[in-house]
Design a protein around this motif. Structure first.
Motif, PDB file in Angstrom:
ATOM      1  N   PHE A  22       0.853  -1.184   0.000  1.00  0.00           N
ATOM      2  CA  PHE A  22       0.000   0.000   0.000  1.00  0.00           C
ATOM      3  C   PHE A  22       0.891   1.236   0.000  1.00  0.00           C
ATOM      4  O   PHE A  22       1.850   1.326   0.773  1.00  0.00           O
ATOM      5  CB  PHE A  22      -0.918   0.007   1.228  1.00  0.00           C
ATOM      6  CG  PHE A  22      -2.013  -1.016   1.157  1.00  0.00           C
ATOM      7  CD1 PHE A  22      -3.270  -0.669   0.702  1.00  0.00           C
ATOM      8  CD2 PHE A  22      -1.780  -2.333   1.523  1.00  0.00           C
ATOM      9  CE1 PHE A  22      -4.283  -1.615   0.618  1.00  0.00           C
ATOM     10  CE2 PHE A  22      -2.775  -3.282   1.444  1.00  0.00           C
ATOM     11  CZ  PHE A  22      -4.038  -2.922   0.990  1.00  0.00           C
ATOM     12  N   SER A  24       2.085   4.940   0.750  1.00  0.00           N
ATOM     13  CA  SER A  24       1.927   5.890   1.849  1.00  0.00           C
ATOM     14  C   SER A  24       2.918   7.029   1.647  1.00  0.00           C
ATOM     15  O   SER A  24       3.767   6.984   0.751  1.00  0.00           O
ATOM     16  CB  SER A  24       2.182   5.203   3.197  1.00  0.00           C
ATOM     17  OG  SER A  24       3.568   4.932   3.365  1.00  0.00           O
ATOM     18  N   ASP A  25       2.823   8.038   2.491  1.00  0.00           N
ATOM     19  CA  ASP A  25       3.747   9.172   2.392  1.00  0.00           C
ATOM     20  C   ASP A  25       5.191   8.729   2.615  1.00  0.00           C
ATOM     21  O   ASP A  25       6.121   9.345   2.086  1.00  0.00           O
ATOM     22  CB  ASP A  25       3.373  10.250   3.419  1.00  0.00           C
ATOM     23  CG  ASP A  25       2.041  10.914   3.095  1.00  0.00           C
ATOM     24  OD1 ASP A  25       1.629  10.844   1.913  1.00  0.00           O
ATOM     25  OD2 ASP A  25       1.411  11.468   4.005  1.00  0.00           O
ATOM     26  N   GLU A  28       6.103   2.587   0.035  1.00  0.00           N
ATOM     27  CA  GLU A  28       5.189   1.445  -0.030  1.00  0.00           C
ATOM     28  C   GLU A  28       5.357   0.547   1.188  1.00  0.00           C
ATOM     29  O   GLU A  28       6.471   0.212   1.584  1.00  0.00           O
ATOM     30  CB  GLU A  28       5.434   0.645  -1.309  1.00  0.00           C
ATOM     31  CG  GLU A  28       4.963   1.368  -2.566  1.00  0.00           C
ATOM     32  CD  GLU A  28       4.987   0.475  -3.781  1.00  0.00           C
ATOM     33  OE1 GLU A  28       4.133   0.664  -4.665  1.00  0.00           O
ATOM     34  OE2 GLU A  28       5.872  -0.401  -3.854  1.00  0.00           O
ATOM     35  N   ASP A 287       4.174  -0.187   8.707  1.00  0.00           N
ATOM     36  CA  ASP A 287       4.963   1.042   8.673  1.00  0.00           C
ATOM     37  C   ASP A 287       6.172   0.982   9.607  1.00  0.00           C
ATOM     38  O   ASP A 287       6.904   1.970   9.730  1.00  0.00           O
ATOM     39  CB  ASP A 287       4.087   2.252   9.029  1.00  0.00           C
ATOM     40  CG  ASP A 287       3.387   2.094  10.369  1.00  0.00           C
ATOM     41  OD1 ASP A 287       3.290   0.945  10.857  1.00  0.00           O
ATOM     42  OD2 ASP A 287       2.921   3.101  10.922  1.00  0.00           O
TER      43      ASP A 287
END
Length: 367
Positions: A22, A24-25, A28, A287
């Motif tokens: 996914f 994200s800032d 991935e 994360d």
């Protein structure tokens, strides 16, 4: 993990090296990272693990329903020998609800409240079968009867909010099975149901599998459901499969410390009262990448080596025989009654061989 080519060739569904990420800032994030498993026709594979382990994302990846900003970044998904990765959306729509289907986690949010349950079942037939609306209605009512919906003909015209939780779940199963799929993915099919309705749903799924010969992938937190329905179990942790084995052997001889922790946290009806063991800590988020074994920080056997080396699934019997004499071979750990069960010697894979010999003991001296 390297699997025999014959096993992959005979499987209805074969998943190899699946990686789903996914955006994200911070870049991935891998929710599923190198998952391998297969399931044969007429068999049930249970995928278990805590919330956040990647179970549902794995199922959505198979169905081609990964929501944005997610994507499948690598691996292989073969269904009846056909590679699904790279298929167009039109090709996947022709497959979904037809040859493969899914029961979603919460029927109240999965069913469309603006349409009757009958209209939603008929839609699948009109999309995938050459039949008129009258014939589709009759087939939909038959499907509701097959899942033991009370007064199926009148329930056909009911809206989801007018049905009980058990009835909505039966409607979802009817919708999934109306086109006779060869593969059914059931994501927490008994969530929020009382134990009586849960038992009925499990019996229904078992009977339908026996009648149709379909394969089932069962995603659940409930190890009691696993023991009742599954033939094989894949234990997931932090986006990876950490143990895979026949269900009887996994319950009798768990090999990975995480599996032992899950089994140890199950309440016991018999024996002396004691504090229920728990697995301290939480599943690491995507994360927060982990170097080495992803379970090391929660594992009572974790050491410096675990935090350096990323373990791979290995065949348990071969790995045990290669260990020092301090490790007991699988065959020696089986009771005579269990040793007579051929399923106990079916392939058993684990990413760690440090589990205690007693499955009821969550914490032991690792030395």
């Amino acid at each position: 993990m390297t699997r025999p080519a014959s096993a992959a060739a005979s499987a209805l569904l074969d998943v190899a090296g699946l990686r789903t990420v996914f955006a994200s800032d911070g870049g991935e994030l891998a929710a599923v990272d190198g998952v391998d498993f297969s399931v044969e026709a007429g068999r049930t594979l249970a995928i278990v693990g805590e919330s956040g382990c990647g179970k549902s994302v794995t199922s959505l990846s198979i169905m081609g329903l990964v929501p944005a900003p997610g994507r499948i970044a690598g691996g292989s998904i073969r269904f009846e020998g056909e590679q699904l990765l790279g298929n167009s959306e039109a090709q996947m729509r022709a497959l979904r609800g037809n040859r493969m289907a899914m029961i979603f986690q919460e029927p109240m949010t999965s069913l469309n409240p603006a349409f009757t349950i009958g209209e939603q079942i008929v839609e699948a037939l009109l999309c995938h079968r050459a039949m008129g609306r009258a014939d589709a209605r009759a087939a939909a009512i038959d499907a509701l009867r097959q899942v033991r919906m009370p007064d199926a003909a009148s329930r056909f015209d009911e809206y989801p909010h007018r049905l009980s939780g058990g009835m909505r779940q039966r409607a979802m199963i009817a919708m999934a099975l109306v086109c006779r799929p060869k593969l059914l993915i059931a994501d927490e099919p008994t969530t929020a149901l009382d134990v009586t309705i849960q038992a009925q749903i499990l019996e229904l799924m078992r009977d339908l599998q026996r009648d149709t010969g379909m394969a089932i992938i069962l995603i659940t937190h409930d190890l009691g459901v696993v023991a009742e329905l599954a033939d094989e179990v894949a234990v997931m942790y932090a986006g990876r499969v950490v143990e895979r084995a026949p269900v009887a052997r996994l319950f009798a001889e768990p090999q990975h410390p995480y599996t032992v922790g899950l089994l140890g946290a199950m309440p016991r009806l018999h024996g002396r009262a004691r504090r229920l063991p728990t697995i301290e800590g939480q599943v690491p988020g995507a994360d927060h990448p982990v170097v080495g074994c992803r379970f090391a920080d929660r594992c009572p056997f974790g050491d410096a080596g675990c935090r350096r080396q990323d373990p791979a699934l290995v065949p348990v019997a071969a790995a045990r025989s290669a260990q020092s004499a301090a490790h007991v071979l699988i065959s020696a750990r089986l009771s005579p009654a269990r040793a007579s069960d051929p399923e106990m010697f079916a392939p058993h894979w684990s990413a760690c061989l440090k589990a205690p010999l007693d499955p009821d003991r969550l914490l032991v001296d690792a030395a």
